[in-house]
Design an enzyme around this catalytic site. Structure first.
Site, mmCIF file in Angstrom:
data_model
loop_
_atom_site.group_PDB
_atom_site.id
_atom_site.type_symbol
_atom_site.label_atom_id
_atom_site.label_comp_id
_atom_site.label_asym_id
_atom_site.label_seq_id
_atom_site.Cartn_x
_atom_site.Cartn_y
_atom_site.Cartn_z
ATOM 1 N N SER A 237 0.803 -1.232 0.000
ATOM 2 C CA SER A 237 0.000 0.000 0.000
ATOM 3 C C SER A 237 0.830 1.274 0.000
ATOM 4 O O SER A 237 0.271 2.370 -0.080
ATOM 5 C CB SER A 237 -0.964 0.017 1.192
ATOM 6 O OG SER A 237 -2.138 -0.682 0.863
ATOM 7 N N LYS B 101 0.073 3.664 -2.760
ATOM 8 C CA LYS B 101 -0.948 4.709 -2.711
ATOM 9 C C LYS B 101 -0.338 6.109 -2.654
ATOM 10 O O LYS B 101 -1.008 7.088 -3.006
ATOM 11 C CB LYS B 101 -1.889 4.465 -1.533
ATOM 12 C CG LYS B 101 -2.741 3.192 -1.702
ATOM 13 C CD LYS B 101 -3.701 2.988 -0.549
ATOM 14 C CE LYS B 101 -4.619 1.791 -0.769
ATOM 15 N NZ LYS B 101 -3.993 0.491 -0.510
ATOM 16 N N SER C 174 -6.285 3.073 4.280
ATOM 17 C CA SER C 174 -5.597 2.343 3.205
ATOM 18 C C SER C 174 -6.591 1.541 2.380
ATOM 19 O O SER C 174 -6.362 0.377 2.049
ATOM 20 C CB SER C 174 -4.496 1.427 3.768
ATOM 21 O OG SER C 174 -3.571 1.093 2.769
ATOM 22 N N LYS D 203 2.661 6.875 5.168
ATOM 23 C CA LYS D 203 1.859 5.736 4.710
ATOM 24 C C LYS D 203 2.477 4.428 5.182
ATOM 25 O O LYS D 203 3.698 4.307 5.292
ATOM 26 C CB LYS D 203 1.770 5.732 3.175
ATOM 27 C CG LYS D 203 0.763 4.745 2.607
ATOM 28 C CD LYS D 203 -0.659 5.179 2.892
ATOM 29 C CE LYS D 203 -1.670 4.104 2.523
ATOM 30 N NZ LYS D 203 -1.643 2.956 3.478
#
Length: 369
Positions: A50, A53, A110, A212
């Protein structure tokens, strides 16, 4: 989630006796100068999970900058978007939310379904958006990265490095300072349910302001973290840890070292030359992560009541009530599918309070967080 920080002495004892299963690619960068303060295996190819992202967000911000969309642009949930595996919001096809709220929810939870919906809105289709992602990555100089989707779900041809992830993270902070608050959100609420940020440093590490986390079996638990003190912002990238607690610990320790230590050398993200093993194939640490061995390692990061134990002395309890920003569907839609009502756990895996998967095995399609 309540954290149980341990003292410095306990941390030192643990670090002195704990075996090191494998090296963890990592890098520490000063945002204003681009100077690389510390790095190890920074060019080893890795599944981004993730962390992808952030590339999705960067591509979206570039589209906003070009006037192609705005933060008020409606994001419509397509069947393709709603069919994405967890983590996800669980909205229905046809439901709408603003791009602003979609970005907030995606970064906090997420959410893979929202990453896909954003991509389709900005790029017209998933392939169209992924083409933009790769073009932007090439323009930034991310020469060891390639993306096949906007959410980080695993697949052939999806790879990056700690170095390249630092490049896009620094670009986000430098080029779009007006959007820095998206990465520092403590959580969001739809007015009924509260969803906390799965980044354990937010509100618990002095100066933490992003960015993140990411997890799949093949990549382990990864984190891009940022913090600002006295006007100086540092970004760390840490890949391949074995638990939620470990990625927070390692990120906090590296950032603290950056603020308190002197570093030799003058390499920057632009001048650091590729080095080391793992540049030709993507590492896969599934055997260490999604196995009995990995489950045991994660069990060691919980106390008998299931509360998270962190070892870094630089992570503390949150000293205030979390600030949850409001984010929801555009008005007039079915509130039953609003934020967080469908946590959409994959059968056989149990999301913990942070929204990350804590136990194994994790069946296909593997979730990404």
């Amino acid at each position: 989630m309540r954290l149980i920080p341990l003292g410095a002495a306990a941390t030192a004892l643990f670090l002195s006796v704990a075996p090191v299963a494998h090296a963890n690619p990592h890098i520490l960068v000063d945002v204003s100068t681009g100077r690389v303060l510390e790095h190890e295996e920074a060019f080893r190819k890795w599944y981004p999970a993730s962390l992808t992202k952030l590339m999705t967000v960067y591509t979206t911000f570039r589209a906003i900058q070009a006037g192609q969309v705005t933060l008020d642009t409606p994001v419509v949930m397509s069947k393709h978007a709603t069919a994405q595996p967890p983590a996800k919001m669980g909205f229905k096809p046809g439901q709408k939310l603003t791009l602003d709220n979609a970005l907030k929810m995606m970064l906090v939870k997420s959410a893979n379904d929202l990453a896909m919906a954003i991509a389709e809105t900005v790029g017209g289709s998933e392939p169209g958006f992924v083409g933009r992602m790769n073009s932007e990555a090439a323009r930034l100089g991310m020469t060891s990265s390639h993306f096949i989707n906007p959410n980080g779900l695993p697949g052939k041809g999806q790879y990056t490095t700690a170095h390249d992830l630092a490049v896009v993270a620094v670009a986000l902070r430098r080029e779009f300072p007006q959007y820095a608050s998206y990465f520092a959100l403590e959580g969001f609420t739809n007015g009924v349910k509260e969803v906390p940020n799965i980044n354990l440093l937010i509100g618990r590490f002095d100066g933490a302001d992003g960015m993140k986390t990411g997890f799949i079996c093949a990549s382990g638990f990864n984190q891009i973290a940022s913090a600002t003190r006295n006007g100086r912002t540092l970004i760390s990238v840490y890949l391949g840890t074995d638990s939620l607690a470990a990625r927070a610990d390692d990120s906090a320790n590296l950032l603290e070292k950056g603020f308190t230590s002197q570093f030799p050398g003058n390499d920057t993200l632009q001048t650091l030359k590729p080095y080391g093993p793992g540049q030709d194939q993507v590492a896969d640490i599934t055997a260490d992560i999604c196995s009995a061995k990995g489950a045991h390692a994660r069990s060691e990061t919980r106390d008998e009541t299931g509360r998270m134990k962190v070892l870094s002395p630089y992570i503390h309890e949150m000293t205030h009530t979390p600030n949850f920003v409001y984010a929801n569907l555009i008005g007039g839609q079915d509130p039953a599918t609003a934020a967080g009502d469908k946590l959409a756990a994959t059968a056989g895996s149990t999301p913990d309070a942070s929204g990350d998967v804590a136990d194994v095995p994790i069946p296909l399609p593997r979730p990404t967080y």
